[in-house]
Scaffold this motif. Structure first.
Motif, PDB file in Angstrom:
ATOM      1  N   MET A   1       0.848  -1.175   0.000  1.00 58.38           N
ATOM      2  CA  MET A   1       0.000   0.000   0.000  1.00 58.38           C
ATOM      3  C   MET A   1       0.897   1.242   0.000  1.00 58.38           C
ATOM      4  O   MET A   1       1.819   1.344   0.787  1.00 58.38           O
ATOM      5  N   ASN A   2       0.589   2.181  -0.888  1.00 62.38           N
ATOM      6  CA  ASN A   2       1.404   3.395  -0.926  1.00 62.38           C
ATOM      7  C   ASN A   2       0.848   4.436   0.048  1.00 62.38           C
ATOM      8  O   ASN A   2      -0.199   4.250   0.659  1.00 62.38           O
ATOM      9  N   ASP A   3       1.570   5.548   0.180  1.00 62.25           N
ATOM     10  CA  ASP A   3       1.198   6.568   1.160  1.00 62.25           C
ATOM     11  C   ASP A   3      -0.175   7.181   0.875  1.00 62.25           C
ATOM     12  O   ASP A   3      -0.942   7.434   1.802  1.00 62.25           O
ATOM     13  N   ILE A   4      -0.483   7.420  -0.390  1.00 57.75           N
ATOM     14  CA  ILE A   4      -1.781   7.997  -0.736  1.00 57.75           C
ATOM     15  C   ILE A   4      -2.902   7.045  -0.336  1.00 57.75           C
ATOM     16  O   ILE A   4      -3.906   7.464   0.269  1.00 57.75           O
ATOM     17  N   GLU A   5      -2.752   5.783  -0.635  1.00 66.35           N
ATOM     18  CA  GLU A   5      -3.771   4.797  -0.254  1.00 66.35           C
ATOM     19  C   GLU A   5      -3.930   4.751   1.260  1.00 66.35           C
ATOM     20  O   GLU A   5      -5.056   4.692   1.777  1.00 66.35           O
ATOM     21  N   LEU A   7      -3.373   7.156   3.433  1.00 65.18           N
ATOM     22  CA  LEU A   7      -4.085   8.359   3.876  1.00 65.18           C
ATOM     23  C   LEU A   7      -5.575   8.272   3.563  1.00 65.18           C
ATOM     24  O   LEU A   7      -6.416   8.649   4.379  1.00 65.18           O
ATOM     25  N   ARG A   8      -5.921   7.768   2.385  1.00 65.84           N
ATOM     26  CA  ARG A   8      -7.331   7.675   2.000  1.00 65.84           C
ATOM     27  C   ARG A   8      -8.094   6.649   2.834  1.00 65.84           C
ATOM     28  O   ARG A   8      -9.313   6.702   2.904  1.00 65.84           O
ATOM     29  N   MET A   9      -7.401   5.730   3.466  1.00 64.14           N
ATOM     30  CA  MET A   9      -8.056   4.711   4.287  1.00 64.14           C
ATOM     31  C   MET A   9      -8.162   5.131   5.746  1.00 64.14           C
ATOM     32  O   MET A   9      -8.515   4.326   6.602  1.00 64.14           O
ATOM     33  N   ALA A  10      -7.905   6.396   6.036  1.00 61.21           N
ATOM     34  CA  ALA A  10      -7.981   6.875   7.423  1.00 61.21           C
ATOM     35  C   ALA A  10      -9.366   6.610   8.003  1.00 61.21           C
ATOM     36  O   ALA A  10     -10.386   6.747   7.326  1.00 61.21           O
ATOM     37  N   PHE A  37      -4.043  20.105  11.995  1.00 61.57           N
ATOM     38  CA  PHE A  37      -4.715  18.809  11.938  1.00 61.57           C
ATOM     39  C   PHE A  37      -4.230  17.994  10.743  1.00 61.57           C
ATOM     40  O   PHE A  37      -3.963  16.798  10.865  1.00 61.57           O
ATOM     41  N   PHE A  38      -4.098  18.626   9.598  1.00 65.11           N
ATOM     42  CA  PHE A  38      -3.602  17.947   8.398  1.00 65.11           C
ATOM     43  C   PHE A  38      -2.234  17.313   8.665  1.00 65.11           C
ATOM     44  O   PHE A  38      -1.999  16.143   8.361  1.00 65.11           O
ATOM     45  N   ASN A  39      -1.336  18.085   9.248  1.00 66.31           N
ATOM     46  CA  ASN A  39      -0.001  17.560   9.544  1.00 66.31           C
ATOM     47  C   ASN A  39      -0.040  16.445  10.578  1.00 66.31           C
ATOM     48  O   ASN A  39       0.721  15.476  10.490  1.00 66.31           O
ATOM     49  N   MET A  45      -0.790   8.645  10.192  1.00 70.08           N
ATOM     50  CA  MET A  45      -0.947   7.637   9.145  1.00 70.08           C
ATOM     51  C   MET A  45       0.376   7.180   8.531  1.00 70.08           C
ATOM     52  O   MET A  45       0.494   6.019   8.139  1.00 70.08           O
ATOM     53  N   LEU A  46       1.361   8.068   8.449  1.00 64.15           N
ATOM     54  CA  LEU A  46       2.609   7.728   7.744  1.00 64.15           C
ATOM     55  C   LEU A  46       3.833   7.706   8.640  1.00 64.15           C
ATOM     56  O   LEU A  46       4.894   7.275   8.218  1.00 64.15           O
TER      57      LEU A  46
END
Length: 65
Positions: A1-5, A7-10, A37-39, A45-46
């Motif tokens: 799973m990559n980083d974008i995936e 993040l989207r699965m949060a 919050f974003f950071n 997640m990462l």
């Protein structure tokens, strides 16, 4: 799973963990709070060091094994 995936699965639990480590809380009322919050979500997640090598190439020295 990559980083974008990742993040989207949060999940709601991930959001709760991000707020636990942030200096902001709901409701987010300005851009600075939203950015914090974003950071924190990225950290949750990462990992706390995600992206450091790109933004600050010499921030940490690699330790030899």
């Amino acid at each position: 799973m990559n980083d974008i995936e990742r993040l989207r699965m949060a999940s709601e639990d991930d959001v709760e963990r991000a707020f636990a480590g942030a200096y902001v809380s709901l409701p987010l009322t300005d851009q600075a709070m939203a950015l914090e919050f974003f950071n924190r979500m990225i950290d949750v997640m990462l990992g706390e060091k995600a992206g450091d090598a790109i933004m600050w190439p010499n921030l940490r020295r690699e330790t030899p094994n």
